[in-house]
Design a protein around this motif. Structure first.
Motif, PDB file in Angstrom:
ATOM      1  N   LEU A  22      37.731  33.827  48.267  1.00  0.00           N
ATOM      2  CA  LEU A  22      37.568  34.314  46.898  1.00  0.00           C
ATOM      3  C   LEU A  22      37.500  33.144  45.916  1.00  0.00           C
ATOM      4  O   LEU A  22      38.189  32.139  46.091  1.00  0.00           O
TER       5      LEU A  22
ATOM      6  N   TRP B 186      40.052  38.169  39.580  1.00  0.00           N
ATOM      7  CA  TRP B 186      39.646  38.957  40.748  1.00  0.00           C
ATOM      8  C   TRP B 186      39.508  40.420  40.351  1.00  0.00           C
ATOM      9  O   TRP B 186      38.596  41.099  40.784  1.00  0.00           O
TER      10      TRP B 186
ATOM     11  N   ALA C  78      38.597  43.155  44.633  1.00  0.00           N
ATOM     12  CA  ALA C  78      38.656  41.710  44.411  1.00  0.00           C
ATOM     13  C   ALA C  78      37.362  41.031  44.857  1.00  0.00           C
ATOM     14  O   ALA C  78      37.017  39.953  44.363  1.00  0.00           O
TER      15      ALA C  78
END
Length: 337
Positions: free
Chosen positions: A190, A195, A258
């Protein structure tokens, strides 16, 4: 007593989704208090629900309070439990719930000596594409959370290093629980920045974000920075195909969100369970606990979620979804892919 911290991702009676950073002694002492005045507990719960619950405006609180006081007036613990359960169910949000002390105390008992609860596993590759399954996680113990997040993170880093095209992230059996070890473990996949966010009934939002100094939920840091989490400079993002299903719920849905709206991510499978809301945990003076839905999830594109997450490519069969997802990942390695 002050309410617990912001706590998100509780799914019905799977009894998890809490930040497991202490509070054990405080809660044990609370649960061992002498019997309390039922009316005081009812009034405490009504005040908290009326002030912060997401669906508070939909409830006739004077009538709900009168009914609860009448039910709890016998002084018996079971009648107070029944009154509180009905108060919470009256929110009709599908995600809030009440736990009596007999269920709350075992749930919060420290389990540092227990075997680590499994969180993730590598499944057989699909068309040569690695498949990482992240399942429900119910532990609230800080050490259990740390170990689970570290194990998942090690898998995520290994796949990031070894995979050429990308991966499958399988959330089809993730029915919720504690979202923090899930997201901490997947942080190598990520980017920095928000997020997702959580929006309360007034429209105020708090962000779950990753920065150079760790992962933060609003003003609270929930994970320290890790040097090799950040995506290496010059390495193009790999495709991530997220597999969803009807059992993907609550924290499982938070994990999916996310990843949502990232340019190298697509969702495959079926619509999720629709518990895309955040809960706050409220310990009560009678030893019970209320998980109170206070927020709705907002993805990085700014979309406020009120129910199920729809896949980008829908399939009624999990295996068909996995095959299509793998084909899309492999396509990313082809010229112009």
């Amino acid at each position: 007593m002050k309410p617990w911290r912001w706590l998100h991702g509780l799914l019905g009676l799977t009894l998890a989704g809490l930040l497991a950073w202490g509070g054990w002694v405080e809660y044990r002492e609370l649960s061992e208090l002498a019997p309390v005045n039922p009316a005081e507990v009812v009034d405490e719960v009504v005040a908290q629900l009326q002030q912060r619950a997401l669906n508070a405006a939909k409830v006739d609180w004077p009538q709900a309070r009168r009914t609860a006081l009448e039910t709890a007036s016998s002084g018996r613990r079971r009648d107070l439990d029944l009154a509180l359960d009905r108060l919470v169910r009256g929110l009709e949000d599908g995600h809030s719930f009440y736990l009596p002390v007999r269920s709350a105390v075992p749930m919060l008992a420290s389990s540092a000596s227990a075997e680590p609860q499994p969180l993730a596993r590598l499944e057989a590759p699909v068309r040569g594409v690695s498949r990482l399954a992240v399942d429900a996680f119910s532990s609230l113990d800080a050490e259990q959370v740390r170990k689970a997040a570290a194990a998942l993170r090690a898998l995520a880093l290994t796949l990031r290093r070894d995979a050429t095209c990308g991966w499958l992230l399988d959330l089809t059996r993730n029915r919720g629980g504690n979202m923090f070890p899930m997201l901490q473990g997947l942080s190598p996949w990520l980017p920095e920045g928000d997020w997702l966010q959580f929006e309360d009934a007034s429209g105020a939002r708090v962000s779950l974000r990753r920065g150079a100094d760790g992962i933060w939920l609003g003003a609270q840091r929930v994970s320290e920075p890790v040097a090799d989490d950040a995506w290496p400079q010059g390495l193009p993002p790999r495709r991530v195909a997220v597999l969803l299903g009807a059992e993907t719920a609550s924290s499982g849905e938070m994990v999916a969100l996310a990843f949502k709206a990232l340019p190298h991510v697509l969702f495959f499978g079926r619509a999720t369970a629709g518990l895309t809301s955040g809960n706050e945990l409220l310990p009560l003076r009678n030893g019970g606990l209320i998980a109170m839905t206070t927020t709705r999830a907002v993805d990085r594109a700014g979309h406020v979620h009120h129910g199920s997450i729809a896949p980008d490519q829908a399939f009624g069969d999990d295996e068909a979804a996995a095959l299509a997802a793998a084909a899309w990942v492999v396509q990313g390695c082809s010229p112009g892919g």
